[in-house]
Write an enzyme that holds these catalytic residues in place. Structure first.
Site, mmCIF file in Angstrom:
data_model
loop_
_atom_site.group_PDB
_atom_site.id
_atom_site.type_symbol
_atom_site.label_atom_id
_atom_site.label_comp_id
_atom_site.label_asym_id
_atom_site.label_seq_id
_atom_site.Cartn_x
_atom_site.Cartn_y
_atom_site.Cartn_z
ATOM 1 N N LYS A 145 -8.535 4.485 -7.119
ATOM 2 C CA LYS A 145 -9.173 3.197 -6.830
ATOM 3 C C LYS A 145 -10.650 3.179 -7.234
ATOM 4 C CE LYS A 145 -6.006 2.005 -3.064
ATOM 5 N NZ LYS A 145 -5.900 1.433 -1.703
ATOM 6 N N TYR A 147 -0.387 -6.647 -4.900
ATOM 7 C CA TYR A 147 -0.452 -6.546 -3.442
ATOM 8 C C TYR A 147 0.156 -7.777 -2.763
ATOM 9 C CZ TYR A 147 -3.316 -2.290 -3.393
ATOM 10 O OH TYR A 147 -3.759 -0.998 -3.507
ATOM 11 N N ASN A 197 -10.042 3.580 0.059
ATOM 12 C CA ASN A 197 -9.381 4.827 0.450
ATOM 13 C C ASN A 197 -8.892 5.641 -0.751
ATOM 14 O OD1 ASN A 197 -7.221 3.221 -0.214
ATOM 15 N ND2 ASN A 197 -6.108 3.504 1.697
ATOM 16 N N HIS A 208 -3.866 4.849 -4.131
ATOM 17 C CA HIS A 208 -2.655 4.151 -3.689
ATOM 18 C C HIS A 208 -1.460 4.962 -4.158
ATOM 19 C CE1 HIS A 208 0.487 1.121 -3.196
ATOM 20 N NE2 HIS A 208 0.897 1.489 -4.397
ATOM 21 N N GLU A 227 6.554 -0.969 -9.051
ATOM 22 C CA GLU A 227 5.116 -0.790 -9.317
ATOM 23 C C GLU A 227 4.884 -0.171 -10.700
ATOM 24 O OE1 GLU A 227 3.555 1.271 -5.879
ATOM 25 O OE2 GLU A 227 3.835 -0.490 -4.610
HETATM 26 P P1 CMP Z 1 -2.727 0.960 -0.258
HETATM 27 O O1 CMP Z 1 -1.899 2.168 -0.075
HETATM 28 O O2 CMP Z 1 -3.257 0.676 -1.611
HETATM 29 O O3 CMP Z 1 -1.901 -0.308 0.247
HETATM 30 C C1 CMP Z 1 -2.493 -1.460 0.754
HETATM 31 C C2 CMP Z 1 -3.965 -1.292 0.952
HETATM 32 O O4 CMP Z 1 -4.554 -2.210 1.821
HETATM 33 C C3 CMP Z 1 -4.243 0.057 1.600
HETATM 34 O O5 CMP Z 1 -4.006 1.088 0.718
HETATM 35 C C4 CMP Z 1 -5.670 -0.117 2.038
HETATM 36 O O6 CMP Z 1 -6.571 0.100 0.966
HETATM 37 C C5 CMP Z 1 -5.654 -1.581 2.407
HETATM 38 N N1 CMP Z 1 -5.512 -1.720 3.836
HETATM 39 C C6 CMP Z 1 -4.488 -1.417 4.604
HETATM 40 N N2 CMP Z 1 -4.721 -1.710 5.881
HETATM 41 C C7 CMP Z 1 -5.933 -2.227 5.898
HETATM 42 C C8 CMP Z 1 -6.756 -2.722 6.927
HETATM 43 N N3 CMP Z 1 -6.331 -2.757 8.200
HETATM 44 N N4 CMP Z 1 -7.964 -3.168 6.582
HETATM 45 C C9 CMP Z 1 -8.372 -3.156 5.297
HETATM 46 N N5 CMP Z 1 -7.627 -2.691 4.274
HETATM 47 C C10 CMP Z 1 -6.420 -2.226 4.581
#
Ligand code: CMP
Length: 140
Positions: A11, A51, A114, A117, A128
């Site tokens: 990311k 998403y 984070n 993904h 995906e």
């Molecule tokens: P990802 O695995 O890419 O899938 C969905 C993404 O949404 C997740 O990682 C986070 O980056 C984001 N995400 C999930 N939960 C939250 C949350 N409560 N607040 C903000 N971002 C979130």
């Protein structure tokens, strides 16, 4: 155990800190092989489509803004039980809950930023992968 594929994104928070190699090293050391990889700047349409399952969630808009805030590296990873293997090395979505030694524990900045993904099922991995790659771009 069957050799399968999963989809990964490094990311914008990780590419910004020049962590593409460090993250990929952890994926490889976990037994995953990068069989496709490209650095792209996701469009808003791509982020919202990718998403789409989260469209009704309160974090959807911010998530799409974040995912289009800088380059990402989309990858296809191959290995035994690739989806679970990748989820294990990524760690929990919220880095505060991630185990030591995982990518998110090591590098993630927040639940949104984070660092990586990974697909959550074989079925979603196929969807995906197909979203970002054509078959000729995947070389196993
Ligand atoms: P990802 O695995 O890419 O899938 C969905 C993404 O949404 C997740 O990682 C986070 O980056 C984001 N995400 C999930 N939960 C939250 C949350 N409560 N607040 C903000 N971002 C979130």
């Amino acid at each position: 155990m069957a050799v399968t594929r999963t989809f990964s994104i490094i990311k914008p928070d990780a590419t910004r800190r020049n962590l593409t190699g460090a993250v990929t090293k952890m994926l490889e050391e976990a037994g995953l092989r990068v069989v496709a990889s490209k650095r792209i700047h996701m469009t808003r349409d791509q982020a919202e489509g990718f998403y789409g399952v989260h469209r009704e969630r309160p974090f959807f808009n911010d998530l799409c803004t974040f995912m289009t805030s800088g380059p990402v590296v989309v990858q296809v990873l191959e290995g035994e039980n690739a989806v679970q293997r990748n989820r294990d090395i990524m760690g929990a979505t919220n880095p505060a809950n991630a185990d030591e030694g995982t990518i998110r524990k090591s590098y993630a900045e927040s639940i949104e930023a984070n660092s990586v993904h990974g697909s959550d099922s074989d079925e979603n991995a196929k969807i995906e992968i197909d979203f970002f790659f054509s078959p000729d771009e995947i070389v196993g």
